[in-house]
Design a protein around this motif. Structure first.
Motif, mmCIF file in Angstrom:
data_model
loop_
_atom_site.group_PDB
_atom_site.id
_atom_site.type_symbol
_atom_site.label_atom_id
_atom_site.label_comp_id
_atom_site.label_asym_id
_atom_site.label_seq_id
_atom_site.Cartn_x
_atom_site.Cartn_y
_atom_site.Cartn_z
ATOM 1 N N SER A 1 69.555 11.793 21.636
ATOM 2 C CA SER A 1 69.390 11.316 23.011
ATOM 3 C C SER A 1 68.505 12.255 23.833
ATOM 4 C CB SER A 1 70.763 11.186 23.669
ATOM 5 O OG SER A 1 70.649 10.847 25.035
ATOM 6 N N ASP A 2 68.724 13.570 23.675
ATOM 7 C CA ASP A 2 67.980 14.555 24.473
ATOM 8 C C ASP A 2 66.596 14.852 23.917
ATOM 9 O OD1 ASP A 2 70.185 14.698 26.079
ATOM 10 O OD2 ASP A 2 70.939 16.583 25.252
ATOM 11 N N SER A 3 66.456 14.832 22.581
ATOM 12 C CA SER A 3 65.182 15.180 21.940
ATOM 13 C C SER A 3 64.828 14.144 20.875
ATOM 14 C CB SER A 3 65.263 16.583 21.315
ATOM 15 O OG SER A 3 65.568 17.558 22.275
ATOM 16 N N PRO A 4 64.518 12.905 21.290
ATOM 17 C CA PRO A 4 64.235 11.852 20.301
ATOM 18 C C PRO A 4 62.987 12.117 19.472
ATOM 19 C CG PRO A 4 63.699 11.099 22.521
ATOM 20 C CD PRO A 4 64.404 12.409 22.672
ATOM 21 N N GLN A 5 62.140 13.040 19.946
ATOM 22 C CA GLN A 5 60.919 13.351 19.217
ATOM 23 C C GLN A 5 61.139 14.381 18.119
ATOM 24 O OE1 GLN A 5 61.782 14.586 22.065
ATOM 25 N NE2 GLN A 5 61.236 16.740 22.159
ATOM 26 N N CYS A 6 62.359 14.910 18.006
ATOM 27 C CA CYS A 6 62.667 15.945 17.015
ATOM 28 C C CYS A 6 63.473 15.366 15.856
ATOM 29 C CB CYS A 6 63.439 17.094 17.660
ATOM 30 S SG CYS A 6 62.458 18.007 18.862
ATOM 31 N N ALA A 7 63.302 15.963 14.693
ATOM 32 C CA ALA A 7 63.913 15.433 13.470
ATOM 33 C C ALA A 7 65.379 15.804 13.320
ATOM 34 C CB ALA A 7 63.135 15.950 12.255
ATOM 35 N N ALA B 1 51.119 35.979 21.570
ATOM 36 C CA ALA B 1 50.347 35.262 22.592
ATOM 37 C C ALA B 1 51.056 33.970 22.993
ATOM 38 C CB ALA B 1 48.952 34.960 22.065
ATOM 39 N N GLU B 2 51.609 33.279 21.999
ATOM 40 C CA GLU B 2 52.314 32.026 22.285
ATOM 41 C C GLU B 2 53.579 32.295 23.094
ATOM 42 O OE1 GLU B 2 53.898 28.085 19.835
ATOM 43 O OE2 GLU B 2 53.324 29.902 18.757
ATOM 44 N N ARG B 3 54.249 33.373 22.770
ATOM 45 C CA ARG B 3 55.464 33.735 23.512
ATOM 46 C C ARG B 3 55.143 34.047 24.973
ATOM 47 N NH1 ARG B 3 59.918 35.645 20.104
ATOM 48 N NH2 ARG B 3 59.391 35.221 17.944
ATOM 49 N N ILE B 4 54.104 34.834 25.199
ATOM 50 C CA ILE B 4 53.721 35.208 26.561
ATOM 51 C C ILE B 4 53.330 33.966 27.357
ATOM 52 C CG2 ILE B 4 51.979 36.431 27.921
ATOM 53 C CD1 ILE B 4 51.993 38.591 25.704
ATOM 54 N N ALA B 5 52.611 33.029 26.708
ATOM 55 C CA ALA B 5 52.145 31.824 27.397
ATOM 56 C C ALA B 5 53.304 30.969 27.886
ATOM 57 C CB ALA B 5 51.244 31.011 26.466
ATOM 58 N N THR B 6 54.399 30.941 27.130
ATOM 59 C CA THR B 6 55.521 30.068 27.496
ATOM 60 C C THR B 6 56.606 30.795 28.297
ATOM 61 O OG1 THR B 6 56.506 30.520 25.329
ATOM 62 C CG2 THR B 6 55.213 28.502 25.555
ATOM 63 N N MET B 7 56.459 32.098 28.497
ATOM 64 C CA MET B 7 57.487 32.868 29.202
ATOM 65 C C MET B 7 57.810 32.327 30.601
ATOM 66 S SD MET B 7 57.282 36.910 28.319
ATOM 67 C CE MET B 7 57.997 37.544 26.798
ATOM 68 N N PRO B 8 56.789 32.028 31.453
ATOM 69 C CA PRO B 8 57.124 31.512 32.789
ATOM 70 C C PRO B 8 57.927 30.219 32.731
ATOM 71 C CG PRO B 8 54.820 32.173 32.692
ATOM 72 C CD PRO B 8 55.334 32.217 31.295
ATOM 73 N N TYR B 9 57.527 29.337 31.808
ATOM 74 C CA TYR B 9 58.241 28.065 31.662
ATOM 75 C C TYR B 9 59.701 28.303 31.266
ATOM 76 C CZ TYR B 9 59.730 23.687 29.502
ATOM 77 O OH TYR B 9 60.444 22.572 29.145
ATOM 78 N N LEU B 10 59.912 29.135 30.251
ATOM 79 C CA LEU B 10 61.273 29.395 29.770
ATOM 80 C C LEU B 10 62.103 30.122 30.828
ATOM 81 C CD1 LEU B 10 60.546 30.418 26.080
ATOM 82 C CD2 LEU B 10 61.433 28.260 26.904
ATOM 83 N N LEU B 11 61.478 31.040 31.560
ATOM 84 C CA LEU B 11 62.188 31.761 32.617
ATOM 85 C C LEU B 11 62.705 30.782 33.670
ATOM 86 C CD1 LEU B 11 63.032 34.506 33.804
ATOM 87 C CD2 LEU B 11 60.832 34.583 34.982
ATOM 88 N N VAL B 12 61.860 29.829 34.069
ATOM 89 C CA VAL B 12 62.273 28.818 35.052
ATOM 90 C C VAL B 12 63.415 27.979 34.502
ATOM 91 C CG1 VAL B 12 61.535 26.727 36.252
ATOM 92 C CG2 VAL B 12 60.067 28.734 36.251
ATOM 93 N N ARG B 13 63.312 27.571 33.225
ATOM 94 C CA ARG B 13 64.369 26.735 32.637
ATOM 95 C C ARG B 13 65.707 27.463 32.613
ATOM 96 N NH1 ARG B 13 62.970 21.895 30.352
ATOM 97 N NH2 ARG B 13 65.112 21.523 30.984
ATOM 98 N N LEU C 1 71.028 28.371 35.051
ATOM 99 C CA LEU C 1 72.015 29.355 35.496
ATOM 100 C C LEU C 1 72.513 29.044 36.903
ATOM 101 C CD1 LEU C 1 70.421 32.648 34.123
ATOM 102 C CD2 LEU C 1 72.704 31.808 33.542
ATOM 103 N N LEU C 2 71.611 28.534 37.748
ATOM 104 C CA LEU C 2 71.986 28.236 39.135
ATOM 105 C C LEU C 2 72.414 26.780 39.331
ATOM 106 C CD1 LEU C 2 69.129 30.177 40.969
ATOM 107 C CD2 LEU C 2 71.476 30.945 40.565
ATOM 108 N N ILE C 3 71.682 25.858 38.710
ATOM 109 C CA ILE C 3 71.970 24.420 38.828
ATOM 110 C C ILE C 3 71.940 23.826 37.420
ATOM 111 C CG2 ILE C 3 71.342 22.268 39.991
ATOM 112 C CD1 ILE C 3 69.590 23.995 41.869
ATOM 113 N N PRO C 4 73.054 23.866 36.703
ATOM 114 C CA PRO C 4 73.057 23.494 35.273
ATOM 115 C C PRO C 4 73.012 21.985 35.034
ATOM 116 C CG PRO C 4 75.261 24.115 35.980
ATOM 117 C CD PRO C 4 74.371 24.346 37.159
ATOM 118 N N LEU C 5 71.845 21.401 35.267
ATOM 119 C CA LEU C 5 71.687 19.954 35.102
ATOM 120 C C LEU C 5 70.837 19.593 33.883
ATOM 121 C CD1 LEU C 5 71.090 18.908 38.832
ATOM 122 C CD2 LEU C 5 73.216 18.754 37.510
ATOM 123 N N SER C 6 70.408 20.597 33.133
ATOM 124 C CA SER C 6 69.568 20.332 31.950
ATOM 125 C C SER C 6 70.244 20.842 30.675
ATOM 126 C CB SER C 6 68.193 20.987 32.110
ATOM 127 O OG SER C 6 67.514 20.453 33.219
#
Length: 551
Positions: free
Chosen positions: A397-403, A241-253, A258-263
């Protein structure tokens, strides 16, 4: 023919320049476990590798459920050629990538049958910054190996000779599967290639691809057998269920990068929350506005093949959500990027030929700028894969909230004996995630060196409760209780550490040292032998054993 060769040679030279900042003599992040301290690479027979998991059971008794023997075989060959030389491992990755670029060009030319489209598509693929993580990161050879064999299989698949279609293609597809599990998605592309590129009837295309199910079944059978012998793994659908919920977000990322690699980032640790949802909506609306009408306008079956190639290989990447705390990673889209390169190559070629402003070929200028932007982004980003210091600083720098970034920097300070700085950073990591296994292990490593034994015992208890398969939770209490005179508790913990960490040479060495100090030379020699057999080329282990036995 000569001009074509010069174009590919020029592309490869530019790629080499782009990756120059990443070339160093250092292993980074996962390389230490997968290469530097992997007992599997020291095995005498390469056939033994087909019974092992990709991650060695060094840090934990039950390694992650990855079965990639062909990838380990590459590393085994490299180890037996030049030993633990990180620079040569990096050069080999780059050479493998050059081979993939050549195959990508040949396949692009076969698909479109036009030199100009193939050249632009290959340039986009070769210089795509999303590949940095697969090429500059030595352990990223998983993607290179899967990409190499799958592209080769696709290149020769339509050959009418029995040897090529029914023997070499299944073998190459099997090699791709045994390189990385995401190659499974490729089974769908073989009939699509015959139908959309070669204009064969749909059901006829499926019939001509049925023999490729054989390597697929072989892969699943061997994978199941090996993983079932290693431990009880949680089924992949446990958080469906968690995977399905985040699929649209991950697909966009993925599509956006792939098209504009700025992230680009070595670690995407963002949490899917309201902020992410707003960000997703900001991207999805313009993307749908552009892509939607474009899909309705597309009539070329070959372009649809490129689109389907990208989509089919993106979906396994979406399924690897929350991989070690990261929601997604660039290297998961390596093979998928060939499909987007085909589409972009076709579109940019059309723009170059037809789009003019006041007799100026604006389309051609845009194409050059687009490809140059890939190069500029790539040469800057590859720098962060030179060393652990740079990689972990970029992660902070990119993920300061992660350990992960803080714990990684703490480990670097520990390695140069700056323990106060190490303790500062591991506490920062602990504040971000006090239950992370790597934070708990790192905390214990540093706190023990600072003789903060009570803190070590508290964290070791947490480690044993949450991660009983990690030997570090037993090793440090064994040493501390021994120093405090409680030999009964010390050797109980030492035996547990030795059993759980039987494939960890440093745990075996530590247990051996404890037993020899306790007067049990027989048990000490047993553990010393095990440590020496796991890493026979490590001088530190051999010198330590000689020192303790000499006493």
């Amino acid at each position: 023919m000569k001009s074509n060769t010069l174009k590919i040679a020029l592309i490869i030279v530019v790629v080499f320049i782009m990756y120059l900042p990443s070339l160093s003599g250092e292993f980074i992040v996962d390389d230490h476990t997968i290469i530097k301290e992997n007992p599997a690479l020291r095995s005498e027979s390469p056939l033994w590798l087909f019974g092992q998991t990709f991650w060695p059971p060094v840090q934990t008794e039950i390694p992650p459920p990855y079965y990639r023997p062909i990838t380990i075989l590459w590393l085994w060959i490299e180890f037996h050629l030049w030993g633990i030389d990180a620079f040569m491992f990096r050069i080999f990755n780059l050479l493998l990538y050059f081979a993939i670029i050549i195959i990508a060009y040949l396949l692009s030319k076969k698909i479109f049958d036009r030199e100009n489209i193939a050249s632009i598509a290959t340039a986009i693929f070769a210089l795509h910054p999303i590949h940095i993580e697969s090429v500059a990161f030595i352990s990223g050879i998983t993607d290179l190996s899967a990409g190499l064999f799958f592209l080769l299989a696709m290149l020769i698949f339509d050959n009418q000779k029995f040897l090529y279609r029914y023997i070499l293609t299944p073998v190459l597809f099997a090699f791709a599967l045994f390189s990385k599990e995401t190659a499974v998605a490729g089974i769908l592309l073989f009939p699509l290639f015959l139908h959309l590129v070669k204009n064969e009837k749909f059901w006829e295309s499926i019939k001509k691809s049925l023999h490729l199910i054989i390597p697929l079944l072989l892969y699943f059978a061997l994978r199941f057998w090996v993983l079932s012998t290693m431990g009880n793994y949680v089924p992949i659908w446990y958080n469906l269920a968690e995977r399905i919920a985040t699929m649209p977000y991950l697909l966009v990322r993925y599509v956006q990068n792939l098209l504009i690699p700025l992230s680009l980032s070595p670690y995407h640790g963002e949490i899917f929350d309201m902020h992410s949802l707003v960000w997703w909506l900001l991207w999805i609306i313009p993307m749908l506005a552009i892509i939607g009408p474009s899909l309705l306008w597309i009539r070329s079956k070959k372009i649809w093949f490129g689109i389907l190639w990208a989509i089919i290989f993106i979906f396994p990447a979406i399924g690897i959500m929350m991989h070690n705390g990261a929601m997604w990673a660039e290297r998961f889209a390596f093979v998928s990027s060939f499909g987007t390169s085909l589409v972009c190559g076709f579109v940019l070629t059309k723009l170059s030929q037809n789009f003019k402003i006041i007799n100026i070929r604006a389309g051609k200028i845009f194409t050059i700028i687009y490809i140059f932007a890939f190069f500029a982004i790539g040469i800057n980003y590859s720098f962060y894969f030179r060393s652990d210091w740079l990689w972990f600083r970029r992660a902070i720098s990119d993920s300061p909230q992660c350990a992960i970034g803080y714990s990684g920097i703490a480990e670097q300070f520990k390695n140069i004996d700056q323990l106060d700085s190490a303790y500062y950073y591991i506490n920062l990591a602990h504040r971000q995630d006090s239950l992370s296994v790597w934070v708990l292990i790192g905390y214990n490593n540093i706190a023990f060196r600072l003789k903060k034994y009570d803190e070590v015992l508290v964290n070791a208890e947490k480690l044993r409760e949450r991660y009983p398969q990690f030997p570090s939770g037993y090793m440090y209490p064994a040493i501390i209780y021994f120093e405090r005179g409680d030999t009964l508790s010390a050797f109980q913990y030492a035996d547990s550490a030795g059993n759980v960490g039987k494939f960890n040479p440093w745990i075996c060495l530590g247990v051996g040292k404890l037993y020899i100090r306790g007067g049990d030379t027989v048990k000490a020699i047993e553990y010393f032998n095990r440590a020496a057999q796991l890493l026979p080329d490590n001088e530190k282990i051999h010198n330590t054993i000689i020192h303790y036995l000499g006493k």
